[in-house]
Design a protein around this motif. Structure first.
Motif, PDB file in Angstrom:
ATOM      1  N   PHE A  80     -40.192  14.286 -29.388  1.00  0.00           N
ATOM      2  CA  PHE A  80     -41.633  14.151 -29.165  1.00  0.00           C
ATOM      3  C   PHE A  80     -41.973  14.517 -27.721  1.00  0.00           C
ATOM      4  O   PHE A  80     -42.940  15.245 -27.468  1.00  0.00           O
ATOM      5  CB  PHE A  80     -42.055  12.716 -29.473  1.00  0.00           C
ATOM      6  N   ILE A 109     -43.976  17.924 -28.092  1.00  0.00           N
ATOM      7  CA  ILE A 109     -45.314  17.505 -28.548  1.00  0.00           C
ATOM      8  C   ILE A 109     -46.140  16.858 -27.444  1.00  0.00           C
ATOM      9  O   ILE A 109     -47.338  17.167 -27.297  1.00  0.00           O
ATOM     10  CB  ILE A 109     -45.176  16.527 -29.746  1.00  0.00           C
ATOM     11  N   ALA A 168     -50.784  19.721 -26.881  1.00  0.00           N
ATOM     12  CA  ALA A 168     -51.733  20.036 -27.954  1.00  0.00           C
ATOM     13  C   ALA A 168     -52.580  21.241 -27.586  1.00  0.00           C
ATOM     14  O   ALA A 168     -53.003  21.402 -26.441  1.00  0.00           O
ATOM     15  CB  ALA A 168     -52.624  18.827 -28.232  1.00  0.00           C
ATOM     16  N   LEU A 220     -44.291  13.852 -38.919  1.00  0.00           N
ATOM     17  CA  LEU A 220     -45.233  13.999 -37.813  1.00  0.00           C
ATOM     18  C   LEU A 220     -46.488  14.754 -38.246  1.00  0.00           C
ATOM     19  O   LEU A 220     -47.573  14.507 -37.719  1.00  0.00           O
ATOM     20  CB  LEU A 220     -44.554  14.720 -36.642  1.00  0.00           C
ATOM     21  N   CYS A 279     -48.562  12.212 -39.908  1.00  0.00           N
ATOM     22  CA  CYS A 279     -49.166  11.305 -38.932  1.00  0.00           C
ATOM     23  C   CYS A 279     -50.289  11.963 -38.143  1.00  0.00           C
ATOM     24  O   CYS A 279     -51.049  11.268 -37.449  1.00  0.00           O
ATOM     25  CB  CYS A 279     -48.100  10.801 -37.964  1.00  0.00           C
ATOM     26  N   PHE A 319     -49.845  14.584 -35.814  1.00  0.00           N
ATOM     27  CA  PHE A 319     -49.439  15.194 -34.542  1.00  0.00           C
ATOM     28  C   PHE A 319     -49.268  16.715 -34.682  1.00  0.00           C
ATOM     29  O   PHE A 319     -49.610  17.472 -33.776  1.00  0.00           O
ATOM     30  CB  PHE A 319     -48.120  14.583 -34.053  1.00  0.00           C
ATOM     31  N   VAL A 367     -49.152  22.080 -32.481  1.00  0.00           N
ATOM     32  CA  VAL A 367     -49.378  20.706 -32.000  1.00  0.00           C
ATOM     33  C   VAL A 367     -50.887  20.472 -31.937  1.00  0.00           C
ATOM     34  O   VAL A 367     -51.593  21.135 -31.185  1.00  0.00           O
ATOM     35  CB  VAL A 367     -48.744  20.494 -30.613  1.00  0.00           C
ATOM     36  N   HIS A 402     -52.157  17.124 -31.815  1.00  0.00           N
ATOM     37  CA  HIS A 402     -52.410  15.863 -31.110  1.00  0.00           C
ATOM     38  C   HIS A 402     -51.189  15.577 -30.243  1.00  0.00           C
ATOM     39  O   HIS A 402     -50.096  15.328 -30.752  1.00  0.00           O
ATOM     40  CB  HIS A 402     -52.638  14.727 -32.108  1.00  0.00           C
ATOM     41  N   GLY A 403     -51.379  15.615 -28.920  1.00  0.00           N
ATOM     42  CA  GLY A 403     -50.244  15.475 -28.015  1.00  0.00           C
ATOM     43  C   GLY A 403     -50.245  14.200 -27.204  1.00  0.00           C
ATOM     44  O   GLY A 403     -49.553  14.130 -26.187  1.00  0.00           O
ATOM     45  N   PRO A 426     -51.080   7.626 -31.846  1.00  0.00           N
ATOM     46  CA  PRO A 426     -51.334   8.541 -32.962  1.00  0.00           C
ATOM     47  C   PRO A 426     -52.826   8.683 -33.212  1.00  0.00           C
ATOM     48  O   PRO A 426     -53.617   7.797 -32.866  1.00  0.00           O
ATOM     49  CB  PRO A 426     -50.629   7.863 -34.140  1.00  0.00           C
TER      50      PRO A 426
END
Length: 501
Positions: free
Chosen positions: A310, A314, A318, A358, A361, A363, A379, A381-382, A386
């Motif tokens: 992550f 990630i 984003a 992910l 979720c 991301f 990506v 959502h970085g 969450p």
């Protein structure tokens, strides 16, 4: 001449022209029969002018057989006569071309035009004038300049005569008459000798040898320069490749050293490092410690390798405008973490499963799959926290508390699903899969499921897929309907109880 007269094929007993009073004549220019008062230019025999209504007009020998070269001699004499009477002709273009190859096979050439196609008008022209030890068919004069003209049927100017012409250093041309026969008249001969250049070639042109030598020297310089440039380029390419390989080796060595140092770190040190990098305070995020059912193929704790993944791919990345390739992540995991005795395929499945999680979720967003490129993600959502999940009314209807769920009811028979023995090719169902995924509100989760199963890798019972997806909020009916429409499962009925979705 009568328009009904037809042409005949060439006959060796006939000739196209007769000789009288020092010049050549066509049959139309003289009386018929013996009254033509013509003789054969080749053998001197008396000729008869044949001017009938069926065959093409021609001359024939009277009471003797025609010689082998009589017809050719007549045409040759007529051609010389045309040139002497017209006293001009068109000469062909003369371009010298020399070529050679570089060491790498690149063809190069140099060219020079010594003479353009042009008309030469003589002040006078004479037949068969001796020029030292040769006697050309015609010599044309213009002031002090001379042009030698040769004409041939069967035998072109030989090597010996060419050498003698070169010794004279006089421009010389040759005219090809080989295709002419008794059907040839003065009009065709005039076109060939005076106007056309396709049947003319240069035997010698002043300074041609010197110009050819100059071109060869110039071409040799160009080829040497090209060879040196190719050699320099090859050396530069080799050096660039060596530098690239050296850099790759250094990068690989650096990554391996960093990976080895990371492996040597204690679990507590790794956790502390990840807390600092991600800003984790207190409880470890649930989505960074997704345990695998049945054990993990990666020896490292799930909370460590998932948080490290992550952080690396990630966190704070984003909407950066690049595609995150699954193959890159997989290679990084193999380099970074101990996989023990697990197979590469098992590790790959583990990584794909977590990336799919992910996506669920919020991301990552999975891009369309192309076999030649592999799976890629974006990506979306970085941040550490969450994204908030927007619950739809339809989803709410399927979120029934466990305590409130009805117990199985005996109905005599219940619906059962089985895997098809033979799965369709991906190329046959890809469009349908894309359509179903796009039209479903659970599209991303269904797509993740499709990536996890194959004809050789799937749960024993299809219903297990629904049970796994139920944990992510996907109804059983949506899962089984999706698999059934793709032709992966069949529906049947079995006695017993029906399992409530």
């Amino acid at each position: 001449m009568n328009s009904t007269i037809r042409a005949v094929t060439s006959d060796p007993s006939q000739t196209a022209f007769g000789f009288k009073a020092g010049r050549m004549y066509a049959p139309a220019e003289v009386e018929g029969g013996l009254a033509c008062d013509c003789s054969c230019f080749g053998c001197g025999a008396i000729l008869v002018a044949k001017k009938g209504q069926k065959n093409r007009w021609h001359f024939a020998h009277h009471k003797v057989e025609i010689g082998v070269t009589c017809a050719e001699s007549a045409i040759h004499a007529a051609a010389k006569q045309v040139l002497l009477e017209q006293n001009w002709l068109t000469v062909p273009k003369l371009t010298i071309v020399v070529s050679s190859q570089t060491k790498l096979g690149l063809m190069m050439q140099e060219s020079s035009t010594l003479c353009e196609r042009r008309t030469i008008r003589f002040e006078r022209s004479l037949p068969e004038v001796w020029e030292r030890n040769i006697r050309p068919d015609v010599v044309g004069y213009r002031g002090e300049k001379k042009l030698l003209v040769e004409m041939y049927f069967r035998h072109k100017v030989d090597t010996d005569k060419l050498r003698k012409i070169a010794d004279l250093k006089l421009p010389s041309i040759e005219i090809d008459l080989a295709d002419m026969d008794i059907s040839t008249g003065f009009e065709a001969i005039t076109q060939r000798v005076i106007h056309d250049t396709a049947f003319k070639s240069w035997l010698f042109f002043p300074n041609e040898r010197e110009e050819r030598h100059r071109l060869r020297m110039s071409l040799a310089k160009r080829i040497r320069r090209a060879n040196n440039e190719q050699k320099a380029k090859a050396a530069a390419d080799k050096e660039r490749e060596a530098t690239r390989q050296r850099k790759l080796h250094e990068d690989r060595t650096r990554r391996e050293a960093a990976a080895e140092r990371y492996r040597q770190m204690s679990p507590e040190h790794k956790e502390q490092d990840l807390r600092e990098r991600l800003g984790i305070v207190g409880r470890w995020p649930y989505y960074l410690q997704k345990e695998s059912v049945g054990g993990s193929a990666i020896s490292e704790k799930a909370m460590i390798w998932q948080a490290a993944l992550f952080a690396r791919f990630i966190f704070h990345k984003a909407n950066l405008g690049y595609d995150l390739k699954q193959s890159l992540i997989f290679s990084w995991v193999l380099d970074r973490f101990d996989t023990g005795s697990s197979s590469i395929e098992a590790v790959n499945v583990e990584v794909r499963r977590y990336l799919g999680y992910l996506c669920a979720c919020g991301f990552l967003r999975k891009l369309l799959f192309y076999r030649h490129e592999g799976q890629s993600y974006v990506v979306v959502h970085g941040e550490l926290a969450p994204p908030k999940r927007v619950e739809t009314a339809k989803e709410a209807t399927h979120q029934i508390p466990i305590a409130a769920r009805p117990t199985p009811v005996a109905l005599g028979t219940h619906e059962h699903w089985i895997w098809r023995a033979s799965w369709p090719n991906w190329s046959d169902i890809s469009e349908e899969a894309t359509r179903l995924i796009a039209s479903s509100e659970y599209g991303e989760l269904l797509e993740a499921l499709l990536q996890e199963i194959s004809p050789v890798r799937h749960p024993r019972e299809p219903i297990e897929c629904a049970e796994v997806m139920r944990a992510h909020g996907v109804p059983q009916d949506a899962v089984m309907s999706f698999l059934e429409k793709l032709g992966l499962v069949l529906t049947t009925t079995l006695p017993g109880r029906r399992i409530q979705p």
